[in-house]
Scaffold this motif. Structure first.
Motif, short mmCIF file in Angstrom:
data_model
loop_
_atom_site.label_atom_id
_atom_site.label_comp_id
_atom_site.label_asym_id
_atom_site.label_seq_id
_atom_site.Cartn_x
_atom_site.Cartn_y
_atom_site.Cartn_z
N THR A 125 0.86 -1.25 0.11
CA THR A 125 -0.03 0.03 -0.05
C THR A 125 0.72 1.30 0.00
O THR A 125 0.33 2.27 -0.62
N GLY A 126 1.89 1.09 0.79
CA GLY A 126 2.65 2.30 0.74
C GLY A 126 3.09 3.26 -0.57
O GLY A 126 3.11 4.16 -0.81
N PHE A 127 3.59 2.01 -1.65
CA PHE A 127 4.00 2.60 -2.77
C PHE A 127 2.63 3.20 -3.70
O PHE A 127 2.75 4.09 -4.39
N ILE A 128 1.72 2.68 -3.34
CA ILE A 128 0.36 2.84 -4.13
C ILE A 128 -0.06 4.34 -3.74
O ILE A 128 -0.31 5.22 -4.56
N VAL A 129 -0.05 4.45 -2.70
CA VAL A 129 -0.26 5.86 -1.82
C VAL A 129 0.53 6.86 -2.20
O VAL A 129 0.30 7.97 -2.85
N GLN A 130 1.75 6.82 -2.30
CA GLN A 130 2.56 7.76 -2.51
C GLN A 130 2.75 7.85 -4.28
O GLN A 130 2.89 9.05 -4.55
N SER A 131 2.49 6.79 -4.89
CA SER A 131 2.24 6.96 -6.34
C SER A 131 1.10 7.97 -6.96
O SER A 131 1.41 8.79 -7.75
N ALA A 132 0.20 7.63 -6.21
CA ALA A 132 -1.18 8.39 -6.51
C ALA A 132 -0.88 9.64 -6.07
O ALA A 132 -1.20 10.75 -7.32
N PHE A 133 -0.21 10.09 -5.17
CA PHE A 133 -0.08 11.80 -4.69
C PHE A 133 0.95 12.16 -5.75
O PHE A 133 0.70 13.35 -6.25
N ILE B 13 -9.93 8.64 -5.18
CA ILE B 13 -10.98 7.63 -4.86
C ILE B 13 -10.18 6.41 -4.49
O ILE B 13 -10.81 5.82 -3.42
N GLY B 14 -9.30 6.08 -5.42
CA GLY B 14 -8.63 4.95 -5.00
C GLY B 14 -7.76 4.79 -3.57
O GLY B 14 -7.78 3.81 -3.02
N LEU B 15 -7.34 5.97 -3.38
CA LEU B 15 -6.82 6.03 -2.10
C LEU B 15 -7.52 5.92 -0.88
O LEU B 15 -7.50 5.17 0.03
N VAL B 16 -8.84 6.12 -0.93
CA VAL B 16 -9.78 6.21 0.15
C VAL B 16 -10.07 4.64 0.14
O VAL B 16 -10.06 4.00 1.32
N PHE B 17 -10.10 3.84 -1.03
CA PHE B 17 -10.50 2.25 -0.79
C PHE B 17 -9.27 1.63 -0.13
O PHE B 17 -9.55 0.45 0.37
#
Length: 142
Positions: A96-104, A134-138
């Motif tokens: 999840t960490g990489f996805i969160v930072q990548s989205a931002f 929205i993906g970050l929320v999920f």
């Protein structure tokens, strides 16, 4: 086509290994001490690759072309490396960490591209930003 794809493939594979290594730094070790080893190995590997890939290699001549970017990049890379190591020490999961930072990062780079490099800011990109958010929320709510 290969010349277009191989750099991204290298980045993806390197990022996978990067995340594994960053998460594997011992908790007892200072991230900054770890980075002294990392950058020593990186400097040697960069030097070897420079001379291996350049038949008429002249490192001092190359250094004459330097501008501000490599100096700032060195500082920025330390921030990236230490940030990831501390994120993993704080309990972030690799998944999840990489996805969160990548989205931002994707959202911020859309605006950087628009403001600094005059890249098009299209409706598709704007909708993509909202989808990322929205993906970050999920991803982050259990």
């Amino acid at each position: 086509m290969f010349h277009y794809v191989w750099p991204i493939a290298l980045v993806v594979l390197s990022n996978v290994m990067y995340q594994i290594c960053a998460k594997s730094v011992p908790n007892e070790m200072s991230p900054f001490a770890s980075l002294t080893v990392t950058y020593l190995v990186g400097a040697v590997a960069s030097g070897v690759m420079f001379f291996a890939l350049n038949k008429e290699a002249n490192l001092l001549k190359e250094y004459s072309n330097v501008n501000w970017a490599p100096f700032v990049l060195g500082i920025v890379i330390v921030g990236l490396e230490v940030g990831w190591i501390y994120a993993y020490k704080a309990g972030w999961q690799v998944s999840t960490g990489f996805i969160v930072q990548s989205a931002f990062l994707a959202v911020l780079l859309l605006f950087v591209g628009f403001l600094l490099y005059h890249e098009a800011l299209t409706w598709n990109k704007i909708v993509g930003v909202f989808i990322c958010l929205i993906g970050l929320v999920f991803i982050n709510f259990k």
